[in-house]
Each structure stands twice: as structure tokens, then as C-alpha cells.
Design a protein around this motif. Structure first.
Motif, PDB file in Angstrom:
ATOM      1  N   MET A   1       0.837  -1.194   0.000  1.00  0.00           N
ATOM      2  CA  MET A   1       0.000   0.000   0.000  1.00  0.00           C
ATOM      3  C   MET A   1       0.878   1.253   0.000  1.00  0.00           C
ATOM      4  O   MET A   1       1.848   1.335   0.743  1.00  0.00           O
ATOM      5  N   HIS A   2       0.505   2.216  -0.843  1.00  0.00           N
ATOM      6  CA  HIS A   2       1.260   3.461  -0.888  1.00  0.00           C
ATOM      7  C   HIS A   2       0.893   4.383   0.270  1.00  0.00           C
ATOM      8  O   HIS A   2       1.660   5.282   0.610  1.00  0.00           O
ATOM      9  N   ILE A   3      -0.292   4.192   0.844  1.00  0.00           N
ATOM     10  CA  ILE A   3      -0.693   4.968   2.015  1.00  0.00           C
ATOM     11  C   ILE A   3      -0.228   4.216   3.256  1.00  0.00           C
ATOM     12  O   ILE A   3      -0.593   3.063   3.472  1.00  0.00           O
ATOM     13  N   GLN A   4       0.573   4.859   4.059  1.00  0.00           N
ATOM     14  CA  GLN A   4       1.168   4.187   5.209  1.00  0.00           C
ATOM     15  C   GLN A   4       0.379   4.405   6.491  1.00  0.00           C
ATOM     16  O   GLN A   4       0.533   3.646   7.445  1.00  0.00           O
ATOM     17  N   ASN A   5      -0.438   5.445   6.527  1.00  0.00           N
ATOM     18  CA  ASN A   5      -1.236   5.707   7.720  1.00  0.00           C
ATOM     19  C   ASN A   5      -2.413   4.730   7.763  1.00  0.00           C
ATOM     20  O   ASN A   5      -3.299   4.778   6.911  1.00  0.00           O
ATOM     21  N   PRO A   6      -2.464   3.822   8.745  1.00  0.00           N
ATOM     22  CA  PRO A   6      -3.532   2.801   8.746  1.00  0.00           C
ATOM     23  C   PRO A   6      -4.924   3.393   8.918  1.00  0.00           C
ATOM     24  O   PRO A   6      -5.889   2.873   8.346  1.00  0.00           O
ATOM     25  N   THR A   7      -5.039   4.473   9.670  1.00  0.00           N
ATOM     26  CA  THR A   7      -6.359   5.089   9.852  1.00  0.00           C
ATOM     27  C   THR A   7      -6.864   5.663   8.541  1.00  0.00           C
ATOM     28  O   THR A   7      -8.019   5.451   8.143  1.00  0.00           O
ATOM     29  N   THR A   8      -6.002   6.382   7.835  1.00  0.00           N
ATOM     30  CA  THR A   8      -6.381   6.953   6.547  1.00  0.00           C
ATOM     31  C   THR A   8      -6.679   5.856   5.538  1.00  0.00           C
ATOM     32  O   THR A   8      -7.628   5.941   4.759  1.00  0.00           O
ATOM     33  N   GLN A   9      -5.872   4.811   5.574  1.00  0.00           N
ATOM     34  CA  GLN A   9      -6.063   3.707   4.632  1.00  0.00           C
ATOM     35  C   GLN A   9      -7.414   3.036   4.854  1.00  0.00           C
ATOM     36  O   GLN A   9      -8.141   2.740   3.902  1.00  0.00           O
ATOM     37  N   THR A  10      -7.774   2.802   6.112  1.00  0.00           N
ATOM     38  CA  THR A  10      -9.060   2.171   6.426  1.00  0.00           C
ATOM     39  C   THR A  10     -10.227   3.058   5.992  1.00  0.00           C
ATOM     40  O   THR A  10     -11.215   2.580   5.420  1.00  0.00           O
ATOM     41  N   ARG A  11     -10.103   4.357   6.259  1.00  0.00           N
ATOM     42  CA  ARG A  11     -11.177   5.284   5.891  1.00  0.00           C
ATOM     43  C   ARG A  11     -11.361   5.343   4.381  1.00  0.00           C
ATOM     44  O   ARG A  11     -12.492   5.285   3.882  1.00  0.00           O
ATOM     45  N   LEU A  12     -10.251   5.440   3.644  1.00  0.00           N
ATOM     46  CA  LEU A  12     -10.365   5.503   2.191  1.00  0.00           C
ATOM     47  C   LEU A  12     -10.850   4.180   1.602  1.00  0.00           C
ATOM     48  O   LEU A  12     -11.611   4.167   0.635  1.00  0.00           O
ATOM     49  N   ALA A  13     -10.418   3.073   2.195  1.00  0.00           N
ATOM     50  CA  ALA A  13     -10.868   1.770   1.702  1.00  0.00           C
ATOM     51  C   ALA A  13     -12.384   1.629   1.845  1.00  0.00           C
ATOM     52  O   ALA A  13     -13.058   1.098   0.952  1.00  0.00           O
ATOM     53  N   ALA A  14     -12.934   2.122   2.952  1.00  0.00           N
ATOM     54  CA  ALA A  14     -14.390   2.068   3.144  1.00  0.00           C
ATOM     55  C   ALA A  14     -15.103   2.955   2.125  1.00  0.00           C
ATOM     56  O   ALA A  14     -16.142   2.575   1.570  1.00  0.00           O
ATOM     57  N   LEU A 134       0.915  11.906  -0.328  1.00  0.00           N
ATOM     58  CA  LEU A 134       1.860  13.001  -0.109  1.00  0.00           C
ATOM     59  C   LEU A 134       2.095  13.239   1.380  1.00  0.00           C
ATOM     60  O   LEU A 134       3.230  13.522   1.794  1.00  0.00           O
ATOM     61  N   ASP A 135       1.047  13.127   2.180  1.00  0.00           N
ATOM     62  CA  ASP A 135       1.216  13.299   3.631  1.00  0.00           C
ATOM     63  C   ASP A 135       2.208  12.284   4.182  1.00  0.00           C
ATOM     64  O   ASP A 135       2.966  12.590   5.125  1.00  0.00           O
ATOM     65  N   ASP A 136       2.206  11.080   3.600  1.00  0.00           N
ATOM     66  CA  ASP A 136       3.110  10.033   4.094  1.00  0.00           C
ATOM     67  C   ASP A 136       4.535  10.198   3.579  1.00  0.00           C
ATOM     68  O   ASP A 136       5.499   9.904   4.289  1.00  0.00           O
ATOM     69  N   HIS A 137       4.678  10.665   2.339  1.00  0.00           N
ATOM     70  CA  HIS A 137       5.990  10.637   1.700  1.00  0.00           C
ATOM     71  C   HIS A 137       6.711  11.981   1.671  1.00  0.00           C
ATOM     72  O   HIS A 137       7.938  12.016   1.535  1.00  0.00           O
ATOM     73  N   LEU A 138       5.967  13.072   1.778  1.00  0.00           N
ATOM     74  CA  LEU A 138       6.640  14.374   1.758  1.00  0.00           C
ATOM     75  C   LEU A 138       7.669  14.536   2.867  1.00  0.00           C
ATOM     76  O   LEU A 138       8.742  15.115   2.636  1.00  0.00           O
ATOM     77  N   PRO A 139       7.389  14.076   4.098  1.00  0.00           N
ATOM     78  CA  PRO A 139       8.428  14.209   5.139  1.00  0.00           C
ATOM     79  C   PRO A 139       9.745  13.528   4.761  1.00  0.00           C
ATOM     80  O   PRO A 139      10.826  14.030   5.093  1.00  0.00           O
ATOM     81  N   GLN A 140       9.649  12.381   4.047  1.00  0.00           N
ATOM     82  CA  GLN A 140      10.874  11.705   3.628  1.00  0.00           C
ATOM     83  C   GLN A 140      11.625  12.525   2.588  1.00  0.00           C
ATOM     84  O   GLN A 140      12.839  12.646   2.625  1.00  0.00           O
ATOM     85  N   TRP A 141      10.879  13.100   1.654  1.00  0.00           N
ATOM     86  CA  TRP A 141      11.533  13.939   0.642  1.00  0.00           C
ATOM     87  C   TRP A 141      12.077  15.215   1.265  1.00  0.00           C
ATOM     88  O   TRP A 141      13.090  15.764   0.817  1.00  0.00           O
ATOM     89  N   GLY A 142      11.392  15.672   2.296  1.00  0.00           N
ATOM     90  CA  GLY A 142      11.833  16.904   2.938  1.00  0.00           C
ATOM     91  C   GLY A 142      13.205  16.804   3.575  1.00  0.00           C
ATOM     92  O   GLY A 142      13.870  17.829   3.802  1.00  0.00           O
ATOM     93  N   GLU A 143      13.659  15.597   3.861  1.00  0.00           N
ATOM     94  CA  GLU A 143      14.995  15.436   4.448  1.00  0.00           C
ATOM     95  C   GLU A 143      16.084  15.904   3.493  1.00  0.00           C
ATOM     96  O   GLU A 143      17.193  16.228   3.922  1.00  0.00           O
ATOM     97  N   GLN A 144      15.790  15.933   2.196  1.00  0.00           N
ATOM     98  CA  GLN A 144      16.779  16.359   1.208  1.00  0.00           C
ATOM     99  C   GLN A 144      16.734  17.864   0.946  1.00  0.00           C
ATOM    100  O   GLN A 144      17.604  18.395   0.246  1.00  0.00           O
TER     101      GLN A 144
END
Length: 241
Positions: A1-14, A134-144
């Protein structure tokens, strides 16, 4: 899954599952509408065939009457009965086809609005999906970012152009145009293989069944309301005949 937040993933899946149920209901209604339009066409063909049989019976009846002594025979009466019966059947068949045409028009308009709502809901969910990614991955990109900031403030222009690209300006026939040269970042993005869609994205990317725009949608609101009122009156007259 590209979405790492389990709460967001569950909500969107529903939400995606609910959208899938709505689309399934839409597809069933679309099938029913297509069957109704096909049935209407068959009735019109049947009515045309009945009229042809009635015309042939009329010709046969007239020919039979010429060969009699002036008193209608049983064969003549049967031919005339066949002619009139086929004409009545053709008329009733066409009236039923007219009812079904009106029903099909109304269903088409409802399906069009339903499909429009589904497309809007799907687009909104796609936006929510990518916002979550983007909420999940932007922090990782922000390290650069600190390194990129240092690059932009201190590196020579040639190094910056190497990463982000540049534009060479040329003059031809009194016109100036730019030839864009991609940088290393753009080249890497173009050459990189995209990640495979996860289950949620694959479901959101599924196209909706095609549906033509109803003719009534091409008119303004007042014209639509006037036509709908006339159509309702026509339908009531047909079913109450």
C-alpha cells in the motif's frame, strides 16, 4: 500500500468500497435501460411487420372479392379479419413502444445524472488518495531539502542547471524561441519505472461505463421543464387510454 497511515487507509478503503457498490448499482440500471431500448426497437420492427401483413391481407382480400359473386365468402371475411387484427395489433404495439420510449428517456436522464455524481465522487476520492500519499511521503523527501537549499544558494549556475535543466534561446526569422534542456532530476524521473498501483488506486482508476449525453441536456432549463411537462402528459395519456 502506498498509504502508510492505517487510519487513513481504512477510511479511504471504506469510501472506495461504497463507491464500488454505487457503481455496481449504476451498471445494473444501465443494463436494464439498454434492455428497455432494445425491446422498444423490437416492438417497432414487430409493428412494421404487422402492417406489412395487414397490407398483404388487404390486397388478398380485394383480389378474393373480385372473384366472388358479390357476397363475401368465408375466405374473404377471414382475410379482412386478418387485416384489421394486424392493424390493431400494430397500433397497440406502437403505443406500448411509445410508452417505453418515454420510460427510456427518463431512465437515460437519471443515469446521466447518476454517472456524473459517480465521476465527481471518484475524482474527490482520487484527490484524497494522493493527498494521503503526499502526507506520508513528503516528510521523507523533505529530508533532502537542506541539501537542495545549499545547492541553490552556493553551487555554480552550471551545477544548478545540471539538476534542474536550462533553456537555450534562439532567434529564427525575427522570432525568439527557447529550446529546453532537461536536467538530471527530470531525466531520472522520466527513466524511472512508476510504482504499481495498489488495490485502492487500481479501483479508483477503473473507468466508468460510457453513456451518451441525453438530448434534453442540450437545451436550457426552461426548455427542459416545458418538454418534461409535455412528456409527462403524453405518458399519462398513453397509460390511461
Amino acid at each position: 500500500m502506498h498509504i502508510q497511515n492505517p487510519t487513513t487507509q481504512t477510511r479511504l478503503a471504506a469510501a472506495v468500497a461504497e463507491l464500488a457498490e454505487r457503481q455496481s448499482a449504476f451498471e445494473h440500471a444501465l443494463d436494464a435501460w439498454q434492455q428497455l431500448t432494445s425491446q422498444t426497437t423490437r416492438r417497432e420492427h414487430t409493428a412494421a411487420a404487422l402492417r406489412m401483413e395487414a397490407e398483404q391481407a388487404r390486397k388478398d382480400c380485394r383480389q378474393a372479392m373480385r372473384s366472388t359473386l358479390g357476397i363475401p365468402t368465408k375466405a374473404v371475411r377471414e382475410l379482412k379479419h386478418k387485416e384489421m387484427a394486424n392493424l390493431e395489433l400494430a397500433e397497440e404495439t406502437l403505443k406500448i413502444a411509445e410508452e417505453e420510449k418515454i420510460q427510456a428517456e427518463i431512465q437515460h436522464e437519471a443515469l446521466f445524472e447518476q454517472r456524473k455524481a459517480l465521476a465527481e465522487a471518484r475524482d474527490a476520492l482520487q484527490r484524497q488518495y494522493w493527498d494521503a500519499v503526499l502526507d506520508d511521503h513528503l516528510p521523507q523527501w523533505g529530508e533532502q531539502l537542506p541539501v537542495l537549499t545549499l545547492l541553490l544558494t552556493q553551487a555554480p549556475p552550471a551545477c544548478i542547471e545540471r539538476v534542474f535543466g536550462c533553456a537555450d534561446w534562439h532567434r529564427e526569422e525575427e522570432q525568439v524561441h527557447a529550446v529546453l534542456k532537461p536536467g538530471a532530476l527530470q531525466q531520472m524521473l522520466c527513466s524511472a519505472s512508476p510504482a504499481a498501483p495498489d488495490a485502492l488506486l487500481a479501483r479508483l482508476n477503473q473507468p466508468l461505463p460510457p453513456l451518451a449525453t441525453p438530448p434534453l441536456q442540450q437545451h436550457n432549463v426552461i426548455a427542459r421543464q416545458r418538454y418534461q411537462a409535455q412528456r409527462d402528459a403524453q405518458y399519462q395519456a398513453l397509460i390511461n387510454r
